[in-house]
Design a protein around this motif. Structure first.
Motif, short mmCIF file in Angstrom:
data_model
loop_
_atom_site.label_atom_id
_atom_site.label_comp_id
_atom_site.label_asym_id
_atom_site.label_seq_id
_atom_site.Cartn_x
_atom_site.Cartn_y
_atom_site.Cartn_z
N LYS A 1 15.04 -1.24 6.13
CA LYS A 1 15.86 -2.68 6.36
C LYS A 1 17.25 -2.83 6.06
CE LYS A 1 14.86 -7.27 6.56
NZ LYS A 1 13.91 -8.59 6.42
N GLU A 2 17.15 -2.50 4.59
CA GLU A 2 18.37 -2.58 3.87
C GLU A 2 19.60 -1.62 4.49
OE1 GLU A 2 19.22 -4.65 1.54
OE2 GLU A 2 17.39 -5.85 1.71
N LYS A 3 19.01 -0.47 4.97
CA LYS A 3 20.03 0.25 5.36
C LYS A 3 20.86 -0.39 6.72
CE LYS A 3 18.97 4.70 6.22
NZ LYS A 3 18.04 5.86 6.34
N MET A 4 19.94 -0.75 7.48
CA MET A 4 20.44 -1.41 8.62
C MET A 4 21.45 -2.77 8.41
SD MET A 4 17.57 -0.99 11.66
CE MET A 4 16.01 -1.64 10.64
N LEU A 5 20.99 -3.32 7.32
CA LEU A 5 21.75 -4.58 7.12
C LEU A 5 23.17 -3.87 6.30
CD1 LEU A 5 19.18 -6.76 5.40
CD2 LEU A 5 20.48 -7.35 7.33
N ASP A 6 23.10 -3.08 5.53
CA ASP A 6 24.44 -2.46 5.23
C ASP A 6 25.01 -1.93 6.02
OD1 ASP A 6 25.75 -1.69 2.50
OD2 ASP A 6 25.74 0.30 3.54
N ALA A 7 24.56 -1.10 7.19
CA ALA A 7 25.49 -0.62 8.21
C ALA A 7 26.02 -1.56 9.03
CB ALA A 7 24.58 0.16 8.93
N ALA A 8 25.30 -2.81 9.58
CA ALA A 8 25.80 -3.72 10.08
C ALA A 8 27.06 -4.36 9.35
CB ALA A 8 24.86 -4.85 10.50
N GLY B 1 21.07 -11.26 15.68
CA GLY B 1 19.73 -11.59 14.51
C GLY B 1 20.34 -11.01 13.26
N LEU B 2 21.08 -9.69 13.36
CA LEU B 2 21.39 -8.98 12.14
C LEU B 2 22.46 -9.70 11.58
CD1 LEU B 2 21.58 -5.18 12.74
CD2 LEU B 2 20.94 -6.59 10.72
N PHE B 3 23.47 -10.13 12.63
CA PHE B 3 24.69 -11.04 11.95
C PHE B 3 24.39 -12.06 11.22
CE2 PHE B 3 28.26 -13.60 12.79
CZ PHE B 3 29.33 -12.67 12.29
N GLU B 4 23.35 -12.99 12.16
CA GLU B 4 23.00 -14.28 11.52
C GLU B 4 22.32 -14.28 10.06
OE1 GLU B 4 20.66 -16.46 14.28
OE2 GLU B 4 22.28 -16.74 15.52
#
Length: 213
Positions: free
Chosen positions: A6-13, A50-53
């Motif tokens: 999850k953190e990897k996706m947040l960091d990538a985004a 959703g990721l952005f928010e």
């Protein structure tokens, strides 16, 4: 899904939104940078929006937490104001990619931005206004039209992390470097003492500022 994934996706985004903007980033771009299956982004975050928010909320929750921690401290209004400015600048420096993304988004008119203004930014304004009013009542700050003071403070906090390239190219200043907050706080201390407190800065002694630790 593991917390690490999850953190990897947040960091990538965050990194992609920072460099390419929201509209220039796709779910596939995020999945590729995070090295995860593209379906995971939609499944766990409901897609790019959703990721952005979540990134916006995550940054602002931390920002307001910093303000809240300083607010609880003892001290005069001047010192609490300077401590708040220093803490918020340091927080933005620690998350400068997120800070720029959030500040850039706040320039747009959207449902998300309106919600943020009605919660986080209204609370930020209230806390600064309360601190300034306490300083006026205590005789530390001069009486002034608070609205203008408040948006000056907001501008001074936001500008370095909204326009870091501008500062690098025109002034050779690096807002992401450790020295920046220390040097900038020397200027903000002078601004608070001269503009808010109304101290006489004409003497040689008054012009010599001890660097803020």
């Amino acid at each position: 899904m593991s917390k690490e994934t999850k953190e990897k996706m947040l960091d990538a985004a965050m990194r992609l939104f920072h460099t390419q903007g929201y509209h220039g980033t796709s779910v596939r771009h995020i999945a590729e940078k995070a090295n995860v299956n593209v379906a995971l982004v939609s499944y766990y975050f409901g897609g790019k929006k959703g990721l952005f928010e979540q990134l916006m909320t995550q940054f602002l929750e931390g920002y307001m937490s910093v303000m809240s921690d300083v607010k609880k401290q003892e001290g005069c209004s001047r010192d609490k104001l300077l401590d708040t400015l220093r803490a918020l600048l340091s927080y933005q420096q620690s998350f400068h990619h997120l800070a720029r993304m959030v500040h850039r988004e706040m320039a747009l008119d959207s449902v998300l931005v309106r919600e943020i203004m009605s919660t986080y930014l209204r609370k930020e304004k209230h806390d600064f206004e309360q601190l300034l009013r306490e300083g006026v009542r205590a005789g530390e700050f001069r009486r002034q039209q608070l609205d203008y003071v408040l948006f000056q403070i907001k501008s001074m906090l936001t500008m370095p992390y909204l326009y870091p390239q501008y500062l690098r190219e025109l002034y050779q200043l690096m807002p992401t470097e450790p020295y920046f907050v220390k040097k900038y706080m020397e200027h903000l201390t002078k601004w608070v003492d001269l503009f808010l407190c109304g101290k006489d800065m004409s003497s040689t002694k008054a012009r010599l500022f001890v660097p803020v630790s």
